[in-house]
Design a protein around this motif. Structure first.
Motif, mmCIF file in Angstrom:
data_model
loop_
_atom_site.group_PDB
_atom_site.id
_atom_site.type_symbol
_atom_site.label_atom_id
_atom_site.label_comp_id
_atom_site.label_asym_id
_atom_site.label_seq_id
_atom_site.Cartn_x
_atom_site.Cartn_y
_atom_site.Cartn_z
ATOM 1 N N ASN A 156 12.636 -83.001 11.764
ATOM 2 C CA ASN A 156 13.621 -84.083 11.909
ATOM 3 C C ASN A 156 14.715 -83.995 10.860
ATOM 4 O O ASN A 156 15.888 -84.237 11.148
ATOM 5 C CB ASN A 156 12.919 -85.449 11.826
ATOM 6 N N ALA A 157 14.323 -83.644 9.629
ATOM 7 C CA ALA A 157 15.301 -83.519 8.533
ATOM 8 C C ALA A 157 16.301 -82.398 8.841
ATOM 9 O O ALA A 157 17.511 -82.541 8.619
ATOM 10 C CB ALA A 157 14.578 -83.244 7.222
ATOM 11 N N LEU A 158 15.782 -81.280 9.386
ATOM 12 C CA LEU A 158 16.653 -80.148 9.738
ATOM 13 C C LEU A 158 17.609 -80.541 10.871
ATOM 14 O O LEU A 158 18.805 -80.215 10.836
ATOM 15 C CB LEU A 158 15.795 -78.952 10.144
ATOM 16 N N LEU A 159 17.089 -81.271 11.858
ATOM 17 C CA LEU A 159 17.924 -81.742 12.971
ATOM 18 C C LEU A 159 19.059 -82.626 12.464
ATOM 19 O O LEU A 159 20.199 -82.495 12.909
ATOM 20 C CB LEU A 159 17.073 -82.523 13.975
ATOM 21 N N GLN A 217 14.284 -86.423 20.022
ATOM 22 C CA GLN A 217 14.691 -86.566 18.619
ATOM 23 C C GLN A 217 16.194 -86.334 18.456
ATOM 24 O O GLN A 217 16.860 -87.045 17.712
ATOM 25 C CB GLN A 217 13.943 -85.565 17.723
ATOM 26 N N ILE A 218 16.718 -85.342 19.182
ATOM 27 C CA ILE A 218 18.154 -85.044 19.131
ATOM 28 C C ILE A 218 18.940 -86.272 19.579
ATOM 29 O O ILE A 218 19.922 -86.669 18.954
ATOM 30 C CB ILE A 218 18.495 -83.816 20.011
ATOM 31 N N SER A 219 18.478 -86.893 20.650
ATOM 32 C CA SER A 219 19.150 -88.066 21.211
ATOM 33 C C SER A 219 19.167 -89.238 20.227
ATOM 34 O O SER A 219 20.179 -89.925 20.084
ATOM 35 C CB SER A 219 18.437 -88.470 22.501
ATOM 36 N N VAL A 220 18.055 -89.443 19.539
ATOM 37 C CA VAL A 220 17.971 -90.542 18.554
ATOM 38 C C VAL A 220 18.974 -90.310 17.424
ATOM 39 O O VAL A 220 19.688 -91.227 17.006
ATOM 40 C CB VAL A 220 16.524 -90.657 17.997
ATOM 41 N N GLN A 274 5.513 -73.324 16.402
ATOM 42 C CA GLN A 274 4.296 -73.654 15.645
ATOM 43 C C GLN A 274 3.731 -75.028 16.010
ATOM 44 O O GLN A 274 2.776 -75.492 15.403
ATOM 45 C CB GLN A 274 4.607 -73.595 14.139
ATOM 46 N N GLY A 275 4.347 -75.693 17.006
ATOM 47 C CA GLY A 275 3.878 -77.014 17.399
ATOM 48 C C GLY A 275 4.205 -78.090 16.380
ATOM 49 O O GLY A 275 3.583 -79.163 16.351
ATOM 50 N N GLN A 276 5.219 -77.820 15.539
ATOM 51 C CA GLN A 276 5.582 -78.757 14.452
ATOM 52 C C GLN A 276 6.890 -79.504 14.760
ATOM 53 O O GLN A 276 7.572 -79.968 13.857
ATOM 54 C CB GLN A 276 5.755 -77.973 13.132
ATOM 55 N N GLN A 277 7.235 -79.605 16.058
ATOM 56 C CA GLN A 277 8.546 -80.166 16.409
ATOM 57 C C GLN A 277 8.682 -81.657 16.097
ATOM 58 O O GLN A 277 9.789 -82.177 16.038
ATOM 59 C CB GLN A 277 8.886 -79.893 17.884
ATOM 60 N N HIS A 278 7.552 -82.366 15.904
ATOM 61 C CA HIS A 278 7.637 -83.798 15.585
ATOM 62 C C HIS A 278 7.467 -84.060 14.081
ATOM 63 O O HIS A 278 7.352 -85.213 13.659
ATOM 64 C CB HIS A 278 6.586 -84.578 16.381
ATOM 65 N N SER A 279 7.471 -82.998 13.286
ATOM 66 C CA SER A 279 7.238 -83.147 11.844
ATOM 67 C C SER A 279 8.481 -83.714 11.142
ATOM 68 O O SER A 279 9.606 -83.553 11.620
ATOM 69 C CB SER A 279 6.890 -81.793 11.225
ATOM 70 N N PRO A 280 8.270 -84.382 9.989
ATOM 71 C CA PRO A 280 9.414 -84.876 9.202
ATOM 72 C C PRO A 280 10.381 -83.752 8.827
ATOM 73 O O PRO A 280 11.596 -83.949 8.806
ATOM 74 C CB PRO A 280 8.758 -85.485 7.956
ATOM 75 N N ALA A 281 9.848 -82.570 8.536
ATOM 76 C CA ALA A 281 10.710 -81.436 8.145
ATOM 77 C C ALA A 281 11.626 -81.017 9.295
ATOM 78 O O ALA A 281 12.806 -80.704 9.080
ATOM 79 C CB ALA A 281 9.850 -80.252 7.701
#
Length: 269
Positions: free
Chosen positions: A167-170, A198-201, A158-165
């Motif tokens: 990141n929270a799931l990650l 994001q995974i790396s961070v 959905q192109g939402q990979q940079h969303s807070p949600a």
């Protein structure tokens, strides 16, 4: 479904449940600039990770037939879930080279110093016997943590990979693995390289991240050479993109992930 082509100018067919396989197709396009590529996303049915084995096999065979009808010289199943569930039966039906995507457990086990490795995967991959057998063969004495990641593929689709949600799931998936002392993290889905930063961070600098685009491209190069199917150097490769859900919004997501404007064509089944 059997088909053989000796035309080395024919395209390489690449398919995935959605946009994840673009991470593989991009590597192929960069490493093999003279090759034509036809990329198919079965986005109407993405993600495959929560689907039944029978459904995955049926969709893989449909995608393969569509690509064979376009005269491709090789098939790349740019989807971990599709590879572990459907590649063997597809190879039994098709004559051209078929390259699948498997999590890079072998190199991870060689590299790991703490001998604690995590694999991020879809639900379907994590439950698959072929995947479990792969771990048994290549763990090299390392402790392997399998982390199913429901929801991640949907965010990327959905192109939402940079969303807070997202990141929270990650964080929910990765932080417990870091606490276990892992030093190597394998991306067991072709969608996940698009959230590698994001995974790396979240994982931290001490965790080495391994994905599969380069080894898959190497294997493809090898198979093309073995079958005398490598494109001539005079040809400038073109890439065509098709989707079973070709909307303007999806075209924008494709362009964003491909890092260049592109035209997304509807897939006619």
């Amino acid at each position: 479904m059997k088909q053989t082509t000796t035309d080395n100018s024919a395209a390489i067919g690449v398919f995935d449940s959605g946009v994840g396989g673009l991470s593989i197709a991009k590597c192929i396009a960069q490493q093999l600039p003279h090759e034509n590529i036809i990329y198919i996303a079965d986005s109407r049915h993405a993600p495959y990770g929560e689907k039944s084995v029978d459904f995955i096999i049926q969709r893989v065979n449909t995608m393969a037939k569509l690509l064979l009808a376009k005269g491709v010289k090789a098939l790349v199943i740019a989807c971990n879930t599709a590879t572990v569930n459907a590649i063997e039966q597809l190879r039994a039906q098709v004559n051209i080279p078929i390259i699948g995507v498997e999590p890079a457990i072998k190199p991870a086990a060689k590299q790991s110093i703490s001998k604690k490795i995590a694999i991020l995967a879809t639900q379907a991959t994590s439950e698959n016997q072929r995947f479990k057998d792969l771990i048994d063969r290549h763990h090299n004495g390392a402790q392997i943590f399998i982390q199913p990641c429901p929801g991640l593929v949907e965010f990327i689709e959905q192109g939402q990979q940079h969303s807070p949600a997202c990141n929270a799931l990650l964080r929910q998936y990765i932080e417990p693995l870091v606490k276990q002392g892992i030093d190597t993290l394998v991306l067991g889905c072709t969608h996940y390289p698009f959230i590698q930063q994001q995974i790396s961070v979240i994982a931290g600098q001490q965790v080495n991240i391994i994905e599969t685009a380069a080894p898959v491209t190497q294997q493809l190069m090898k198979k093309l050479a073995e079958n005398n199917l490598t494109a001539g150097k005079t040809q400038q490769g073109q890439t065509q993109f098709f989707s079973s859900l070709a909307t303007k919004q999806q075209e924008q997501i494709f362009s964003q992930l491909w890092q260049a404007p592109l035209t997304l064509q509807p897939l006619k089944e």
